[in-house]
Design a protein around this motif. Sequence first.
Motif, PDB file in Angstrom:
ATOM      1  N   LEU A   1       0.840  -1.159   0.029  1.00  0.00           N
ATOM      2  CA  LEU A   1      -0.101  -0.119  -0.058  1.00  0.00           C
ATOM      3  C   LEU A   1       1.067   1.322  -0.145  1.00  0.00           C
ATOM      4  O   LEU A   1       1.889   1.334   0.668  1.00  0.00           O
ATOM      5  CB  LEU A   1      -0.907   0.112   1.258  1.00  0.00           C
ATOM      6  N   GLU A   2       0.366   2.444  -0.716  1.00  0.00           N
ATOM      7  CA  GLU A   2       1.159   3.603  -0.772  1.00  0.00           C
ATOM      8  C   GLU A   2       0.044   4.734  -0.471  1.00  0.00           C
ATOM      9  O   GLU A   2      -1.252   4.339  -0.992  1.00  0.00           O
ATOM     10  CB  GLU A   2       1.604   3.891  -2.064  1.00  0.00           C
ATOM     11  N   PRO A   3       0.486   5.744   0.011  1.00  0.00           N
ATOM     12  CA  PRO A   3      -0.666   6.773   0.253  1.00  0.00           C
ATOM     13  C   PRO A   3      -1.198   7.210  -1.071  1.00  0.00           C
ATOM     14  O   PRO A   3      -0.403   7.381  -2.136  1.00  0.00           O
ATOM     15  CB  PRO A   3       0.087   7.978   0.982  1.00  0.00           C
ATOM     16  N   LEU A   4      -2.450   7.619  -0.950  1.00  0.00           N
ATOM     17  CA  LEU A   4      -2.939   8.011  -2.448  1.00  0.00           C
ATOM     18  C   LEU A   4      -2.511   9.660  -2.506  1.00  0.00           C
ATOM     19  O   LEU A   4      -2.105  10.276  -1.557  1.00  0.00           O
ATOM     20  CB  LEU A   4      -4.400   8.017  -2.366  1.00  0.00           C
ATOM     21  N   PRO A   5      -2.449   9.941  -4.066  1.00  0.00           N
ATOM     22  CA  PRO A   5      -2.087  11.418  -4.143  1.00  0.00           C
ATOM     23  C   PRO A   5      -2.845  12.459  -3.371  1.00  0.00           C
ATOM     24  O   PRO A   5      -4.058  12.337  -3.523  1.00  0.00           O
ATOM     25  CB  PRO A   5      -1.973  11.567  -5.568  1.00  0.00           C
ATOM     26  N   ALA A   6      -2.320  13.519  -2.986  1.00  0.00           N
ATOM     27  CA  ALA A   6      -2.923  14.265  -2.222  1.00  0.00           C
ATOM     28  C   ALA A   6      -4.426  15.018  -3.032  1.00  0.00           C
ATOM     29  O   ALA A   6      -5.351  15.346  -2.549  1.00  0.00           O
ATOM     30  CB  ALA A   6      -2.237  15.628  -1.573  1.00  0.00           C
TER      31      ALA A   6
ATOM     32  N   SER B   1      -4.588   4.617   1.804  1.00  0.00           N
ATOM     33  CA  SER B   1      -3.547   4.450   0.941  1.00  0.00           C
ATOM     34  C   SER B   1      -4.268   3.301   0.102  1.00  0.00           C
ATOM     35  O   SER B   1      -5.258   2.748   0.574  1.00  0.00           O
ATOM     36  CB  SER B   1      -2.579   3.468   1.896  1.00  0.00           C
ATOM     37  N   ALA B   2      -3.588   2.944  -0.959  1.00  0.00           N
ATOM     38  CA  ALA B   2      -4.165   1.641  -1.794  1.00  0.00           C
ATOM     39  C   ALA B   2      -2.934   1.056  -2.599  1.00  0.00           C
ATOM     40  O   ALA B   2      -1.656   1.708  -2.565  1.00  0.00           O
ATOM     41  CB  ALA B   2      -5.114   2.392  -2.750  1.00  0.00           C
ATOM     42  N   GLY B   3      -3.401  -0.072  -2.960  1.00  0.00           N
ATOM     43  CA  GLY B   3      -2.201  -0.759  -3.840  1.00  0.00           C
ATOM     44  C   GLY B   3      -3.008  -1.842  -4.641  1.00  0.00           C
ATOM     45  O   GLY B   3      -4.174  -2.248  -4.338  1.00  0.00           O
ATOM     46  N   SER B   4      -2.287  -2.469  -5.545  1.00  0.00           N
ATOM     47  CA  SER B   4      -2.653  -3.760  -6.314  1.00  0.00           C
ATOM     48  C   SER B   4      -1.814  -4.610  -6.695  1.00  0.00           C
ATOM     49  O   SER B   4      -0.625  -4.106  -6.702  1.00  0.00           O
ATOM     50  CB  SER B   4      -3.618  -2.965  -7.466  1.00  0.00           C
ATOM     51  N   VAL B   5      -1.925  -5.762  -6.976  1.00  0.00           N
ATOM     52  CA  VAL B   5      -1.067  -6.710  -7.435  1.00  0.00           C
ATOM     53  C   VAL B   5      -1.743  -7.376  -8.812  1.00  0.00           C
ATOM     54  O   VAL B   5      -2.721  -7.982  -8.468  1.00  0.00           O
ATOM     55  CB  VAL B   5      -0.822  -7.863  -6.373  1.00  0.00           C
ATOM     56  N   ALA B   6      -1.068  -7.459  -9.836  1.00  0.00           N
ATOM     57  CA  ALA B   6      -1.680  -8.369 -10.914  1.00  0.00           C
ATOM     58  C   ALA B   6      -1.283  -9.571 -10.732  1.00  0.00           C
ATOM     59  O   ALA B   6      -0.036  -9.988 -10.239  1.00  0.00           O
ATOM     60  CB  ALA B   6      -0.769  -7.629 -12.098  1.00  0.00           C
TER      61      ALA B   6
ATOM     62  N   TRP C   1      -6.760  -5.491  -5.507  1.00  0.00           N
ATOM     63  CA  TRP C   1      -6.646  -4.242  -5.338  1.00  0.00           C
ATOM     64  C   TRP C   1      -7.037  -4.184  -3.843  1.00  0.00           C
ATOM     65  O   TRP C   1      -8.048  -4.745  -3.307  1.00  0.00           O
ATOM     66  CB  TRP C   1      -7.406  -3.356  -6.223  1.00  0.00           C
ATOM     67  N   ARG C   2      -6.500  -3.056  -3.118  1.00  0.00           N
ATOM     68  CA  ARG C   2      -7.050  -2.857  -1.641  1.00  0.00           C
ATOM     69  C   ARG C   2      -6.873  -1.326  -1.271  1.00  0.00           C
ATOM     70  O   ARG C   2      -5.947  -0.799  -1.935  1.00  0.00           O
ATOM     71  CB  ARG C   2      -6.088  -3.505  -0.719  1.00  0.00           C
ATOM     72  N   MET C   3      -7.892  -0.829  -0.551  1.00  0.00           N
ATOM     73  CA  MET C   3      -7.760   0.579  -0.198  1.00  0.00           C
ATOM     74  C   MET C   3      -7.900   0.703   1.118  1.00  0.00           C
ATOM     75  O   MET C   3      -9.271  -0.209   1.750  1.00  0.00           O
ATOM     76  CB  MET C   3      -8.737   1.514  -1.060  1.00  0.00           C
ATOM     77  N   THR C   4      -7.226   1.596   2.134  1.00  0.00           N
ATOM     78  CA  THR C   4      -7.760   1.329   3.608  1.00  0.00           C
ATOM     79  C   THR C   4      -8.753   2.610   3.669  1.00  0.00           C
ATOM     80  O   THR C   4      -9.242   3.568   2.788  1.00  0.00           O
ATOM     81  CB  THR C   4      -6.320   2.009   4.060  1.00  0.00           C
TER      82      THR C   4
END
Length: 108
Positions: A14-19, A28-33, A45-48
């Motif tokens: 996960l990484e913080p979303l752009p402001a 934060s969100a992230g994904s894995v193909a 895909w995941r988002m907090t």
Amino acid sequence: MSRVVRLADVAVPLEPLPATDVVEGAPSAGSVALATIGEVEVGVWRMTAGVATDVEVDEAFVVLSGSARIRFADGEAIDVAAGDLVTLDAGERTEWTVHESLTKVYVA
């Protein structure tokens, strides 16, 4: 990659979303193909928790865990939770209010 992927075991960085995308909180969100079938990607895909905007791609997804409200630019809003199948169209502008971390498996 193995023919079988245990979705519960997939680590999603996960990484913080752009402001510029964040409306409320610090999501934060992230994904894995996980696989490619022709030109179609399948992944997780995941988002907090928090509220963020997005511009969608053509996609179908199944919510694995968590819950959210997705509001569309035309005013429509849908609530999604584990087990729901959702379709999105490319170019749709959305606002995601994630109540508890949302994890989905997507096909796009």
